[in-house]
Each structure stands twice: as C-alpha cells, then as structure tokens.
Enzyme design. Sequence first.
Site, mmCIF file in Angstrom:
data_model
loop_
_atom_site.group_PDB
_atom_site.id
_atom_site.type_symbol
_atom_site.label_atom_id
_atom_site.label_comp_id
_atom_site.label_asym_id
_atom_site.label_seq_id
_atom_site.Cartn_x
_atom_site.Cartn_y
_atom_site.Cartn_z
ATOM 1 N N HIS A 94 0.571 -0.968 0.084
ATOM 2 C CA HIS A 94 0.223 0.057 -0.105
ATOM 3 C C HIS A 94 0.718 1.437 0.445
ATOM 4 O O HIS A 94 1.985 0.624 0.962
ATOM 5 C CB HIS A 94 -0.719 -0.065 1.405
ATOM 6 C CG HIS A 94 -0.971 0.127 2.700
ATOM 7 N ND1 HIS A 94 -0.135 0.615 3.610
ATOM 8 C CD2 HIS A 94 -0.069 -1.056 3.284
ATOM 9 C CE1 HIS A 94 0.237 0.690 4.242
ATOM 10 N NE2 HIS A 94 0.648 -0.253 4.567
ATOM 11 N N ASP A 96 -0.002 4.102 0.706
ATOM 12 C CA ASP A 96 -0.595 5.316 2.073
ATOM 13 C C ASP A 96 0.443 4.893 3.432
ATOM 14 O O ASP A 96 0.332 4.386 3.480
ATOM 15 C CB ASP A 96 -2.431 5.102 2.078
ATOM 16 C CG ASP A 96 -2.797 4.138 2.730
ATOM 17 O OD1 ASP A 96 -2.614 2.777 1.923
ATOM 18 O OD2 ASP A 96 -3.340 3.948 3.734
ATOM 19 N N GLU A 162 -5.050 1.391 2.650
ATOM 20 C CA GLU A 162 -5.367 0.844 3.707
ATOM 21 C C GLU A 162 -4.968 0.848 4.769
ATOM 22 O O GLU A 162 -5.969 0.196 5.807
ATOM 23 C CB GLU A 162 -3.584 -0.094 2.981
ATOM 24 C CG GLU A 162 -3.823 -1.567 4.189
ATOM 25 C CD GLU A 162 -3.472 -1.657 5.281
ATOM 26 O OE1 GLU A 162 -3.662 -2.670 6.333
ATOM 27 O OE2 GLU A 162 -2.875 -1.264 5.680
ATOM 28 N N GLU A 163 -4.661 1.756 5.351
ATOM 29 C CA GLU A 163 -4.211 2.266 6.907
ATOM 30 C C GLU A 163 -6.086 2.706 7.525
ATOM 31 O O GLU A 163 -6.198 2.823 8.151
ATOM 32 C CB GLU A 163 -4.034 3.368 7.157
ATOM 33 C CG GLU A 163 -2.098 3.004 6.691
ATOM 34 C CD GLU A 163 -1.797 2.090 7.395
ATOM 35 O OE1 GLU A 163 -2.405 1.736 8.736
ATOM 36 O OE2 GLU A 163 -0.504 2.093 7.458
ATOM 37 N N ASP A 191 2.952 -6.845 4.207
ATOM 38 C CA ASP A 191 2.623 -6.032 5.300
ATOM 39 C C ASP A 191 2.668 -6.416 6.939
ATOM 40 O O ASP A 191 1.541 -6.125 7.531
ATOM 41 C CB ASP A 191 1.613 -4.772 4.508
ATOM 42 C CG ASP A 191 1.239 -3.459 4.957
ATOM 43 O OD1 ASP A 191 2.352 -3.540 5.964
ATOM 44 O OD2 ASP A 191 -0.089 -3.679 5.617
HETATM 45 ZN ZN LIG Z 1 0.345 -1.511 6.445
#
Ligand SMILES: [Zn+2]
Length: 418
Positions: A94, A96, A162-163, A191
């Site tokens: 990701h 972000d 994603e966050e 991740d």
């Molecule tokens: Zn992450």
Amino acid sequence: MSQEHERILRRIDSYRDEMVEALKDIIRIPAISPDYGGEGEKRKADRIKKIVESWGFDSIEEINAPDDRAEGKVRPNLLLSYGKQERKVWIISHMDVVPPGDLAKWSITSPFEPIVKEGKIYGRGSEDNGQSLISSLFAAKALIDERIDLKRSIGIILVSDEETGSKYGLDYVLKTRPDLIKPSDLVLVPDGGIGDGSFIEVAEKSILWLKFIIEGKQVHASLPDKGFNAHRVGASLASNLDRILSNTYTMEDKLFEPPRSTFELTMARSSSDSPNIIPGRYEFVLDARVLPNYRLDDVMEKINTYVKFIGDMFEANINGEKYPKIRIEVLQRSDAPQPTSPESDVVKILRSAIKLVRGIDTRVGGIGGGTVAALLRKRGIPAAVWSTIDETAHQPNEYAKIDNLVSDSKVFSLLPIL
Ligand SMILES: [Zn+2]
C-alpha cells in the site's frame, strides 16, 4: 541454487543504491488518507509511475476510486504486470501512510525528510509499507532485466487507503475487477512479519472492539441515594465480562500466538473529575480477538445477555427515571475468514524462496489480525502475509533496514520462477 537464481539475486544486489534512493523518494511524499485530514495518494502514485515507466512492464494500469476529498479527486491504485503466463504471482503493498503523530518524538529526522543512518532508512512509511513496495518493484525489474523465463507472471498491485479501511483501495479494485485475481493465483501481502523473516502469517482472528456506555445520575458522594453511580455498574460489568468471556471461549488453536481468543479491557473513563463526585457516566472499551472457529454473532449474543443481567441486577428508580442505561457501541468489527492453508502453493513456494535467500526455516501461523489479506481470503483466494521488519510501523522514528529491503526483494523475485 541454480545459475539463473544466482543471476537474479546478483542483479538485485546491484540495485541496492537505486532502491534506497527510490524509497527515500516516495517517503518524501506523505500520502495520508483524507480520513486523517491528508491529501491522498495521487502524487505518490504519479511519482512511482515516473520511476518505473521505462523499466519494461507489459502493462501499467491505474484503477482510480473517486474521492472528492483527495488531491486530484481520486484514490489511485496501480497495477503493474509482466509475463504471459496465465497463472500469476501477485504482490500487494500500500502507498498510504499513517500520520506522523507527535512530531517532538521524531528525534532522528522529521517524518517526511528521510535519512539513512547505520543501515536504516528513517521516515514515515519507510517500513509500512514503503520497504515492500520498493522491494516488489525491483524484484520485477530484475526478472525483466535478466529476461528470465517465468513459470508464473508477476503482478504488482500498489493500493490506496489500506490504513483506513481499504474502501478506496483493494476493496475497490476487487469490486471493479472481480476476475483480476483468481483463486489459483498466488498472493503475497508483504505488510507484516518479524525481524528475522521467519514468520509467515496465514490466518487471523476476528476483531471486535466494543465501547460500553453506562448512564447514571451525577450527585455529591456524601448523598449517593440521590443519584446513581454509573462507575459501580461499569466496574462490575467490566470485571464480570472479562471473567465470563475468557471462561466461555476456551478453545485453543496452535496456529495462533497466543493460541486462544483474547478479551482485553482497554480504555476506561468516568465523567467525574473530583474525588467527591459520583459520576453520571462511565465508559469502557473491550478489545476482543476471537479464533475463527467461533462466530462473532454468538459472542455478541453472550455479551448482550450479560449486559441485560447486570442492568436488571442494579436497576433503580431515581425521581421517576430508570437506571442504569447501558448502551454498546461497535467501534470495529471484522469477522475472520477461513485461514490460508499452510499447504497452499503460495506458502510452499514462499518458504522455499526464503530458505534459498536467507537460509532459514519458517514458522506458519496466525496473528491478532488486520491486513488486506482478509479481503482476499474472504473471496476464497489464498494469501500469505510475510516481510522482514523490526515492527516500527506507526511509531515515531519508523525505519526500514536496507539489508531487508534488498533481501526481501530477492525472495519476491524467486516467487514467479520457483
Ligand atoms: Zn501497512
């Protein structure tokens, strides 16, 4: 190790400085979600496209989720692919990052001014998820530059959001392109992981965050009968829930660490700000991580029944008003999908790649939860989570080790050819 493997790994070693510069480059562009008051990922996505445009990918696509709050009014998702084979290896990272938090705690450098110190690159988003993002791109570059015959094509997906829930990120990609990733494909989500790279995550627990709000009636502590003490009910409810839930959901599964469901009381707040005031309101939060063998609906039912029991037990009538009033607010709920089998191709091939590059054996297991792998597992697509990180994500002085940046890239590069 075959000669071809050695060629690939040497090629990645030769990228080392370029990889460091690329990671520093993207750290300089914040890419914080508009949910956190940020600008979104558009500028970072444009920068990444610029970096890779001449590398020789077969296709570079952008899947833009509309979002009026973000720069360019979109949340971009990049799709890069190379190879003609039907079956694909996907690596999903990701773009972000989370906000920097307390700036005073960034003692090494400011969050978006990356520096290299003692083999580490410091900056917000260096570990989460910049390291893997850059590693995946250079893994593909090595395969392209060495003109290696692939067993499987390689697809790199760089998602937004994603966050803060993935609505504009992987969730959007999977909804608009339901046939993109097939259950027969191999999916890696780099991740999560630990410092020596020996842990592969294949399962997660369900997550349930509940806030309990108990309303009473505020009054002076010397005259308790004139009011209703919300703290007394809250404390009793909290301690009994703590005991009852742990004693009810006792199943163990060795895949997980810890192997049982956990029920933890976390935040608590009383409306009283003085030793002699009985609070009219009391709140506490429960963080539950439940093994996938149990259904969250059942857990909720158990909790509701007990809340009713406590409410009845303490019931009182103060000036015609009935107390306590108890409400439950669901702060977060995520029902865990079925785990990825430790015998699936993605896990087996990943384990041999890690063995070849790092010379170590890996442990396969579950965690407390929360990566985009869940979105894939819910669709019956086996996904593994793996990377080599010191777990500095979301903290001040977040860093990525350059050795891990290079070494993980080597592991990624072997996935399409093993
Ligand atoms: Zn992450």
